[in-house]
Design a protein around this motif. Structure first.
Motif, PDB file in Angstrom:
ATOM      1  N   LYS A   1      32.417 -51.703 -53.592  1.00  0.00           N
ATOM      2  CA  LYS A   1      33.364 -50.665 -53.186  1.00  0.00           C
ATOM      3  C   LYS A   1      32.665 -49.638 -52.295  1.00  0.00           C
ATOM      4  O   LYS A   1      33.242 -49.165 -51.307  1.00  0.00           O
ATOM      5  N   GLY A   2      31.426 -49.295 -52.642  1.00  0.00           N
ATOM      6  CA  GLY A   2      30.672 -48.341 -51.840  1.00  0.00           C
ATOM      7  C   GLY A   2      30.391 -48.852 -50.441  1.00  0.00           C
ATOM      8  O   GLY A   2      30.536 -48.123 -49.457  1.00  0.00           O
ATOM      9  N   ARG A   3      29.991 -50.097 -50.336  1.00  0.00           N
ATOM     10  CA  ARG A   3      29.714 -50.665 -49.006  1.00  0.00           C
ATOM     11  C   ARG A   3      30.974 -50.666 -48.147  1.00  0.00           C
ATOM     12  O   ARG A   3      30.927 -50.338 -46.954  1.00  0.00           O
ATOM     13  N   ALA A   4      32.095 -51.033 -48.761  1.00  0.00           N
ATOM     14  CA  ALA A   4      33.355 -51.042 -48.017  1.00  0.00           C
ATOM     15  C   ALA A   4      33.744 -49.634 -47.584  1.00  0.00           C
ATOM     16  O   ALA A   4      34.255 -49.432 -46.474  1.00  0.00           O
ATOM     17  N   MET A   5      33.507 -48.656 -48.457  1.00  0.00           N
ATOM     18  CA  MET A   5      33.859 -47.278 -48.126  1.00  0.00           C
ATOM     19  C   MET A   5      33.071 -46.781 -46.928  1.00  0.00           C
ATOM     20  O   MET A   5      33.634 -46.192 -46.000  1.00  0.00           O
ATOM     21  N   TRP A   6      31.759 -47.000 -46.921  1.00  0.00           N
ATOM     22  CA  TRP A   6      30.947 -46.484 -45.813  1.00  0.00           C
ATOM     23  C   TRP A   6      31.337 -47.139 -44.486  1.00  0.00           C
ATOM     24  O   TRP A   6      31.359 -46.478 -43.441  1.00  0.00           O
TER      25      TRP A   6
END
Length: 208
Positions: free
Chosen positions: A63-68
């Motif tokens: 989720k973090g990778r997608a957010m950035w």
């Protein structure tokens, strides 16, 4: 002249999507004829109540990778500078939140909020230190040390805590959140335009 409707803008300085919203909300609200109420708050206590010790973007790496990546796309689409991720995420936003809480009704709240977010996500700088916040205030032609002193007074610290309790009582669980005068809640930068439309009485058919 008819009274302008008001939209509450609940934001957290450590929040990436609050950054996107903060950079455009004043212009969009003015265009829509909507007044703004700036509501800085801290997400940490709300996350703690859910059993989280950090941002969900850290707890769930995919989720973090997608957010950035999404943040980079959105910044480019909105004409903002390329995203520069700060060394620590999420940052300790207490000093900035206290200043924003103190100045929430002052004419400098918009420029100050944008200055903090730009330092954090456009330049990758730390906003955790009170000295950094003071320097940003000075850069706006304000008296950084004096405002910081007032922001760390007991009445203002108490005010920020009360606002945090209000956020929980009103069902706020993330940032940015937009609340209309009739209590309709919109969550996320991508709901800003819908929140402004609702505030002016422009609602989808079939919804009261």
């Amino acid at each position: 002249m008819p009274r302008r409707p008001t939209l509450e803008f609940w934001f957290e300085f450590a929040s990436t999507y609050s950054y996107l919203a903060a950079m455009r909300i004043e212009a969009l609200a003015e265009e829509a004829g909507v007044g703004l109420r700036w509501r800085p708050f801290l997400l940490g206590p709300i996350f703690a109540g859910q059993g989280w010790t950090t941002s969900p973007f850290n707890l769930f790496p995919a989720k973090g990778r997608a957010m950035w990546r999404d943040l980079a796309r959105e910044a480019a689409r909105l004409g903002l500078p390329p995203i520069r991720r700060p060394a620590d995420f999420p940052q300790n936003s207490l000093a900035a939140a206290r200043v924003a809480s103190y100045g929430a009704d002052q004419p400098w709240i918009g420029p100050f909020t944008r200055a903090v977010f730009e330092a954090e996500f456009a330049r990758g700088q730390s906003i955790a230190e009170p000295a950094a916040i003071s320097a940003l205030l000075n850069g706006l032609g304000l008296d950084g040390p004096a405002i910081l002193k007032a922001a760390t007074s007991e009445p203002n610290k108490s005010r920020l805590r009360v606002v945090g309790e209000e956020a929980k009582s009103r069902g706020i669980f993330g940032a940015p959140t937009f609340l209309t005068e009739d209590g309709e809640l919109f969550w996320g930068n991508d709901r800003l335009e819908q929140a402004l439309a609702w505030a002016t009485g422009d609602r989808p058919p079939g919804l009261a």
